[in-house]
Design an enzyme around this catalytic site. Structure first.
Site, PDB file in Angstrom:
ATOM      1  N   GLU A  23      19.940  63.105  15.724  1.00  0.00           N
ATOM      2  CA  GLU A  23      19.175  62.619  14.570  1.00  0.00           C
ATOM      3  C   GLU A  23      18.638  61.222  14.848  1.00  0.00           C
ATOM      4  O   GLU A  23      19.350  60.365  15.373  1.00  0.00           O
ATOM      5  CB  GLU A  23      20.043  62.599  13.303  1.00  0.00           C
ATOM      6  CG  GLU A  23      19.202  62.292  12.072  1.00  0.00           C
ATOM      7  CD  GLU A  23      19.964  62.505  10.776  1.00  0.00           C
ATOM      8  OE1 GLU A  23      20.280  63.667  10.459  1.00  0.00           O
ATOM      9  OE2 GLU A  23      20.248  61.516  10.099  1.00  0.00           O
ATOM     10  N   ASP A  83      29.940  67.632   6.807  1.00  0.00           N
ATOM     11  CA  ASP A  83      29.186  66.656   7.592  1.00  0.00           C
ATOM     12  C   ASP A  83      28.558  67.291   8.821  1.00  0.00           C
ATOM     13  O   ASP A  83      27.479  66.900   9.265  1.00  0.00           O
ATOM     14  CB  ASP A  83      30.088  65.521   8.092  1.00  0.00           C
ATOM     15  CG  ASP A  83      30.767  64.793   6.964  1.00  0.00           C
ATOM     16  OD1 ASP A  83      31.403  65.459   6.143  1.00  0.00           O
ATOM     17  OD2 ASP A  83      30.656  63.561   6.914  1.00  0.00           O
ATOM     18  N   ASP A  89      24.809  64.660  14.764  1.00  0.00           N
ATOM     19  CA  ASP A  89      24.513  63.791  13.627  1.00  0.00           C
ATOM     20  C   ASP A  89      25.320  62.518  13.862  1.00  0.00           C
ATOM     21  O   ASP A  89      26.517  62.479  13.573  1.00  0.00           O
ATOM     22  CB  ASP A  89      24.944  64.485  12.328  1.00  0.00           C
ATOM     23  CG  ASP A  89      24.621  63.657  11.103  1.00  0.00           C
ATOM     24  OD1 ASP A  89      23.688  62.835  11.172  1.00  0.00           O
ATOM     25  OD2 ASP A  89      25.312  63.817  10.089  1.00  0.00           O
TER      26      ASP A  89
END
Lengths: 180, 180
Positions: free
Chosen positions: B66, B139, B5
């Site tokens: 991502e 996260d 991410d």
């Protein structure tokens, strides 16, 4: 001074040698291309390796990279942002300080006019570098402009009286206009 | 399967092991942080080195990153795009294939609902990985979701009859919903 105009398909790279009197000499200009049909991770690796090769060949002291904004075509801008990240990473991994400049800053520094068109910038780059014609390939002129812009903005100020060559006069004039 | 991410300040990294029957096991979860006050080239180098360390430790077969869009906050998105470029570059340089998925694709794959909120995704990630609570730091759950999403989308289809564990049932159900 190494300038990079980041792009995924064409990444312009220019190296200029800037003397303490601000006279500038062309050292290298080129474009690193990546195959648009290749996978993104392969394309980015190609760009990284192309930039590393230029750093190894010319040992610049600083790397200047064009700052990318999100306001344009979304798909292209993401590739450009990724390429700029690669350029900054390669600088960081070689222990070189990096700087970013916006296209407007570059145009203003080189031509004295922040909204100058591509041809104007190319013509001024040729003038400053004392070339008979604009550097080829045309895309790479932006990378040279960026390197010159950075040298300009950080370099010592040279009084107009000390400026001798036409290139230096052109530069001093452009600087004067940019500061208006 | 390595999921990333991307982020400049916090880059989530998750590694999952996905068996041929699609049961998934948590291998690694963490966040690579870079100092917001450091120079951008240093920050990107920190991220690259953090991702490389995880690849070296866990030898993933694929890297899923991502996909970043330009529609959000401009300054943040450029840093995120650069970090995603670094993630893809590191994959390419290690000879690993990379894939990108949008947040919507990830949410749909994991929860069956493309507009699911963060907590829902975290809860499903915990379920799929048979964890007692959502993976920490929060996260990094997105990175795990991304890795699972990628395994899901490329993996072999498993008939519902073959699905045995609650996690596998949850997965099959989410897949069914996502395909509606």
């Amino acid at each position: 001074m190494l300038g990079i105009d980041p792009g995924l398909t064409r990444c312009g790279i220019g190296v200029v040698d800037v003397a303490s009197d601000r006279s500038a000499t062309l050292v290298h200009v080129g474009v690193v291309r990546s195959d648009p049909t290749a996978a993104i991770e392969t394309r980015l690796a190609t760009i990284a390796s192309g930039i590393r090769a230029v750093i190894d060949a010319h040992a610049p002291a600083v790397v200047a990279v064009e700052r990318v904004f999100a306001q344009h075509n979304r798909q292209t801008v993401m590739g450009t942002a990724q390429a700029s990240g690669i350029a900054l990473l390669v600088a960081g991994e070689r222990g070189l300080p990096a700087a970013t400049h916006t296209p407007t800053e570059v145009k203003a520094a080189i031509t004295g006019y922040g909204a100058a068109d591509k041809r104007q910038v190319q013509a001024m780059v040729a003038r400053i570098l004392r070339l008979d014609e604009p550097p080829k390939p045309a895309d790479a002129a932006d990378a040279l402009a960026l390197a010159l812009c950075h040298a300009w903005r950080r370099g010592p100020t040279v009084g107009t009286a000390a400026v001798a060559t036409p290139a230096q006069r052109a530069w001093a004039e452009a600087e004067r206009l940019a500061r208006r």
